[in-house]
Structure formats: structure tokens, C-alpha cells
Design an enzyme around this catalytic site. Structure first.
Site, PDB file in Angstrom:
ATOM      1  N   HIS A   1      59.129  86.344  40.366  1.00  0.00           N
ATOM      2  CA  HIS A   1      57.940  86.176  39.549  1.00  0.00           C
ATOM      3  C   HIS A   1      57.560  84.713  39.713  1.00  0.00           C
ATOM      4  O   HIS A   1      58.372  83.831  39.399  1.00  0.00           O
ATOM      5  CB  HIS A   1      58.257  86.477  38.085  1.00  0.00           C
ATOM      6  CG  HIS A   1      58.361  87.937  37.786  1.00  0.00           C
ATOM      7  ND1 HIS A   1      59.343  88.734  38.306  1.00  0.00           N
ATOM      8  CD2 HIS A   1      57.586  88.735  37.009  1.00  0.00           C
ATOM      9  CE1 HIS A   1      59.154  89.975  37.870  1.00  0.00           C
ATOM     10  NE2 HIS A   1      58.105  90.001  37.072  1.00  0.00           N
TER      11      HIS A   1
ATOM     12  N   GLU B   1      53.197  83.080  37.217  1.00  0.00           N
ATOM     13  CA  GLU B   1      52.473  84.083  36.410  1.00  0.00           C
ATOM     14  C   GLU B   1      51.955  83.352  35.177  1.00  0.00           C
ATOM     15  O   GLU B   1      52.531  83.412  34.095  1.00  0.00           O
ATOM     16  CB  GLU B   1      53.378  85.256  36.022  1.00  0.00           C
ATOM     17  CG  GLU B   1      52.588  86.383  35.359  1.00  0.00           C
ATOM     18  CD  GLU B   1      53.452  87.566  34.933  1.00  0.00           C
ATOM     19  OE1 GLU B   1      54.689  87.484  35.076  1.00  0.00           O
ATOM     20  OE2 GLU B   1      52.893  88.546  34.439  1.00  0.00           O
TER      21      GLU B   1
ATOM     22  N   GLN C   1      65.032  87.225  33.383  1.00  0.00           N
ATOM     23  CA  GLN C   1      63.789  87.216  32.588  1.00  0.00           C
ATOM     24  C   GLN C   1      63.678  85.984  31.676  1.00  0.00           C
ATOM     25  O   GLN C   1      62.600  85.434  31.489  1.00  0.00           O
ATOM     26  CB  GLN C   1      63.722  88.499  31.742  1.00  0.00           C
ATOM     27  CG  GLN C   1      62.623  88.541  30.704  1.00  0.00           C
ATOM     28  CD  GLN C   1      61.247  88.801  31.291  1.00  0.00           C
ATOM     29  OE1 GLN C   1      60.902  89.933  31.637  1.00  0.00           O
ATOM     30  NE2 GLN C   1      60.446  87.749  31.424  1.00  0.00           N
TER      31      GLN C   1
ATOM     32  N   HIS D   1      56.476  96.301  42.990  1.00  0.00           N
ATOM     33  CA  HIS D   1      56.780  95.439  41.828  1.00  0.00           C
ATOM     34  C   HIS D   1      56.735  96.252  40.543  1.00  0.00           C
ATOM     35  O   HIS D   1      55.655  96.646  40.082  1.00  0.00           O
ATOM     36  CB  HIS D   1      55.790  94.276  41.734  1.00  0.00           C
ATOM     37  CG  HIS D   1      56.168  93.281  40.679  1.00  0.00           C
ATOM     38  ND1 HIS D   1      56.630  92.013  40.978  1.00  0.00           N
ATOM     39  CD2 HIS D   1      56.199  93.370  39.325  1.00  0.00           C
ATOM     40  CE1 HIS D   1      56.904  91.370  39.862  1.00  0.00           C
ATOM     41  NE2 HIS D   1      56.652  92.181  38.830  1.00  0.00           N
TER      42      HIS D   1
ATOM     43  N   HIS E   1      59.010  97.218  36.590  1.00  0.00           N
ATOM     44  CA  HIS E   1      60.082  96.913  35.616  1.00  0.00           C
ATOM     45  C   HIS E   1      60.540  98.224  34.998  1.00  0.00           C
ATOM     46  O   HIS E   1      60.045  98.640  33.952  1.00  0.00           O
ATOM     47  CB  HIS E   1      59.562  95.959  34.534  1.00  0.00           C
ATOM     48  CG  HIS E   1      59.219  94.612  35.068  1.00  0.00           C
ATOM     49  ND1 HIS E   1      60.101  93.551  35.054  1.00  0.00           N
ATOM     50  CD2 HIS E   1      58.097  94.167  35.676  1.00  0.00           C
ATOM     51  CE1 HIS E   1      59.529  92.503  35.617  1.00  0.00           C
ATOM     52  NE2 HIS E   1      58.312  92.845  36.016  1.00  0.00           N
TER      53      HIS E   1
ATOM     54  N   ASP F   1      53.796  97.104  38.190  1.00  0.00           N
ATOM     55  CA  ASP F   1      54.406  96.159  37.243  1.00  0.00           C
ATOM     56  C   ASP F   1      54.957  96.862  36.000  1.00  0.00           C
ATOM     57  O   ASP F   1      56.150  96.765  35.711  1.00  0.00           O
ATOM     58  CB  ASP F   1      53.411  95.052  36.852  1.00  0.00           C
ATOM     59  CG  ASP F   1      54.098  93.770  36.359  1.00  0.00           C
ATOM     60  OD1 ASP F   1      55.339  93.701  36.419  1.00  0.00           O
ATOM     61  OD2 ASP F   1      53.385  92.853  35.934  1.00  0.00           O
TER      62      ASP F   1
END
Ligand code: FE2
Length: 428
Positions: free
Chosen positions: A210, A213, A152, A57, A59, A309
Site C-alpha cells: 500500500h 494512499e 496494517q 488487490h 482484503h 480492494d
């Protein structure tokens, strides 16, 4: 004849004095005292030889952008998303490629050879998507990148997200993403999960959302994700990332949820560095840790892995893409300090991550790819304790990174003493 022979390694399962023979990019033999010839020999000197680290995971489009256009003042997830939204229109293909390559190089030096990265598809130019596809191609000999089409700003909330997600998948993005807790309503969150799982089922792709969260114990999208996984027969191909709301959920509800997740064969990825940083921000005291219920998920038979992450981005200012940092934080945040639990934590940054990604040929067995990391440590737990140099990083039998041994020198009472920080204490 081997191309590479590694002598006298300790393996993650605790076997010591093991030799590993490599030919044609694959592991051909693992045994004590292999006498066969080899073009190159590495003396492991009893140090730990592991399969490479897996980050399930990440970005990469945002990594290394810290300070652009400004720093996150509140430290919250929501300010991070707002900040990223300010930066997005300014992203260029070359800029994303440059930052992504820098973080890939860092990852390789740390022994991370498999990364699943989300890529934001809400900017209709899809510059980040094209840039990371280019990076996937350019790094393919050294590092496996899996890309997730990540809306996102919300699959339903962002007007162009549905069309952009399809465009990104058409361009070759591997996995379908989502962010149900960020949609306008709980109901929109459920609708987005349904639509996204259907896209994955139609295209034969995996899903990684996701999910929940949030510190809100009523953020329960994971139950919809599990139910849709069962309805569409996506068992074993769906990952629920973060699940921080589970930290705050009612125990009775969790006792119903865990078997449902197991039935769907969901994978779970927790991100301890970033969860510990972003969650509990509205709390006074006590402050919640926010990491999901890792030991309970494992006990329910659910595959759990740890992800990094973020590295130096709007959500997290630190990080060097070291998965041992991630597991080290995970051990503390989850109280998984029993020996077997710490060993399990090492699996969560190696083989359990490989299961999330669906990797073939991963592992330290004859027939597997000759992808390995030699750590200056005596065991898995010793590696977690020291987060030591990755002495050799090997990909398909070739050395692609090396780091010198860490040998602190003390000068006391007029004489020099070299310190060995490693310990055999964890070997039973
Ligand atoms: Fe994330």
C-alpha cells in the site's frame, strides 16, 4: 477427443465465430468450425469468451465484516483502520474462514478466478493468516489465492509487526506487504520500504505495498519503492498499490517520477471503487477523485491493473466482487472513455492483473489453462457497459458456475416483447 468444446464465441480481441477445444484442463485449439468430437459442447451463440477476471488487490480478512463492531461514520480511511483495529482482537479462525469462503464463492460466480489478498499480520495471534492459508488450500481447485503479509498498523509503528511478518512468511504467505504512508514519519516510511524490500530479496518473494494512499501530494514513498527495487534487482516483481497521492502531485515532479517507475518495472494497482470512496474526504469543493494517473502511467509503459480492494468492510459498504464494476468506475474516474481506452480497461481486470500476480498459463491461447468466462455481451466494452451475467465460469475445463441469461420482458400494448440488451456497436 476434447473434454469440452465451446462453439461460436467472440474473443476479447474481436474475432467472432471462434471454437475453443479443451482437453486435460488446457486449451488445445482455437479456430473457426472445429469439427472434432467432444464430451461436452457449449454453444456460445456469439457471446464474449474471456480469460477469467483477476483481482490483484483485495482484503479478504476484512471482507463481509460490515457493521462489526459498528459502521464507519466519517467514511474516511483512518476511521476504517481504527474500526478494523477494534474488530481485530475478536477475529476467530472459523469466523474469518466463513466470511472468506463466502466472498470466494461470490468471486467465482462473477468469473474472478485469481485474487491477491492482503492479510493483516499485526495481530500476534495470526488468526487471519492461518484462516486465509486454510481458505487458499480449500479453494485451490477453483480459485488461486495469493496472500500478502500486510502490516496494517505500520511495519515500524506496530511493535510486533516485524516478527509477525517473518512468522507469516514462514507459514507460507506469498508476498511481502507494507504501508509506508502510515508510519509515524516520512523517514520511517522510507526505512520500512528498505527493510521490507530486503526481506523480499532475501526470500526471493514479490513485494506489494500500500503506497501513498493519501491525498497529500508530498506523500512520495513510491520514489523510494522504485529506487529500492532498482538497488535490489527486484525489477518486475514489485507492485505499488493505490498511489492516490499521485492524483494531487505537482506535474513537474510526476514527469520525473514516471520514468523512474518505468525503470524499476513497477506494477501499479489502482482501486477505483474504494479510492473514489475514501479520497477527497477532507475536501470541500471541488472534491478530488483520488484515483492515480492511470492513462499517464500506461503511456509511460508501466503495467497498471485495477483491484476491488474491499467488499462490505470498514472501508467500503458496497461491492459484490464484480471486476466489471471496478473497471466501469475506473473508466469514469480516469476519463478513459475512448474506445481503445475502454478496451484497455478490460485488460486491466484480466491480463494486466495476471502480470501483476506473475501468473503462468493465463490467457486464451492453445497451451494455456482452460480457465474461461462466457459473458452475455458482444465485446469487451459491451461487457463493461452491461456488467452482464457470467453464463459459464470454467476452471481447468470444468464448469464451476453458471448463471441464466438476463432477458427482460416488456408487456406493452397487450403483447410480450423480450429485450436483448447486448450491442455489436463496439466491434470495429
Ligand atoms: Fe488495500
Amino acid at each position: 477427443m476434447f473434454t469440452l468444446l465451446i462453439k461460436n464465441a467472440t474473443l476479447p480481441d474481436g474475432r467472432s465465430g471462434m471454437d475453443v477445444g479443451v482437453a486435460d484442463g488446457c486449451i488445445r485449439a482455437i479456430a473457426p468450425n472445429i469439427e472434432q468430437q467432444a464430451q461436452r459442447v457449449i454453444d456460445a451463440r456469439g457471446y464474449l469468451l474471456s480469460p477469467p477476471f483477476v483481482d490483484p488487490h483485495f482484503h479478504m480478512d476484512a471482507a463481509m465484516s460490515l457493521g462489526q463492531p459498528r459502521l464507519n461514520r466519517s467514511g474516511t480511511l483512518l476511521e476504517g483502520i481504527a474500526l478494523w483495529k477494534e474488530l481485530k482482537p475478536q477475529l476467530s479462525f472459523d469466523g474469518v474462514v466463513e466470511r472468506a469462503l463466502a466472498v470466494c464463492h461470490q468471486a467465482i460466480a462473477q468469473g474472478v478466478l485469481h485474487i491477491r489478498t492482503h492479510v493483516d499480520i499485526c495481530d500476534s495471534r495470526l488468526e487471519a493468516v492461518r484462516a486465509l492459508l486454510e481458505v487458499r488450500e480449500r479453494m485451490a481447485d477453483y480459485l488461486d489465492l495469493q496472500l500478502v503479509a500486510f502490516p496494517q498498523d505500520g511495519y515500524l509503528r506496530c511493535p510486533d509487526a516485524a516478527a509477525n511478518l517473518q512468522r507469516a512468511l514462514d507459514l507460507g504467505v506469498d508476498v511481502v506487504g507494507g504501508i509506508p504512508h502510515f508510519e509515524r514519519t516520512m523517514q520511517d516510511g522510507s526505512t520500512s520500504i528498505r527493510a521490507l524490500c530486503e526481506i523480499a530479496a532475501e526470500r526471493g518473494l514479490r513485494v506489494d505495498m500500500h503506497c501513498d494512499e493519501s491525498d497529500d501530494p508530498l506523500s512520495r514513498h513510491v520514489e523510494t519503492l522504485a529506487a529500492e527495487t532498482c538497488r535490489l534487482g527486484l525489477h518486475g516483481r514489485v507492485t505499488a498499490s493505490h498511489l492516490t497521492s499521485m492524483h494531487s502531485m505537482d506535474n513537474y515532479y510526476v514527469s520525473k517520477l514516471l520514468p523512474l517507475m518505468a525503470e524499476a518495472e513497477l506494477h501499479v494497482v489502482a482501486n477505483p471503487l474504494v479510492n473514489m470512496n475514501l479520497q477527497g474526504r477532507q475536501d470541500t469543493y471541488p472534491k478530488r477523485r483520488g484515483v492515480t494517473r492511470v492513462p499517464e502511467l500506461l503511456n509511460a509503459g508501466i503495467n497498471v491493473a485495477y483491484g476491488h480492494d474491499c467488499v462490505m468492510d470498514p472501508w467500503y459498504s458496497l461491492g459484490s466482487h464484480d471486476m466489471l464494476d471496478v473497471a466501469h468506475m475506473g473508466i469514469h474516474a480516469t476519463h478513459m472513455t475512448a474506445l481503445a481506452q475502454m478496451e484497455e480497461s478490460f485488460a486491466m481486470i484480466t491480463e494486466r492483473g495476471a502480470r501483476v500476480l506473475g501468473l503462468a498459463g493465463y490467457g486464451l491461447e492453445p497451451g494455456c489453462h482452460a480457465d474461461m468466462v462466457l459473458l452475455q455481451a458482444r465485446s469487451r466494452v459491451d461487457a463493461l457497459r452491461l456488467r452482464p451475467p457470467r453464463l459459464y465460469v470454467i476452471r481447468r475445463g470444468e464448469i464451476i458456475a453458471m448463471t441464466s441469461e438476463h432477458k427482460p420482458e416488456l408487456y406493452l400494448n397487450g403483447s410480450k416483447k423480450e429485450l436483448d440488451l447486448t450491442s455489436n456497436a463496439y466491434l470495429q
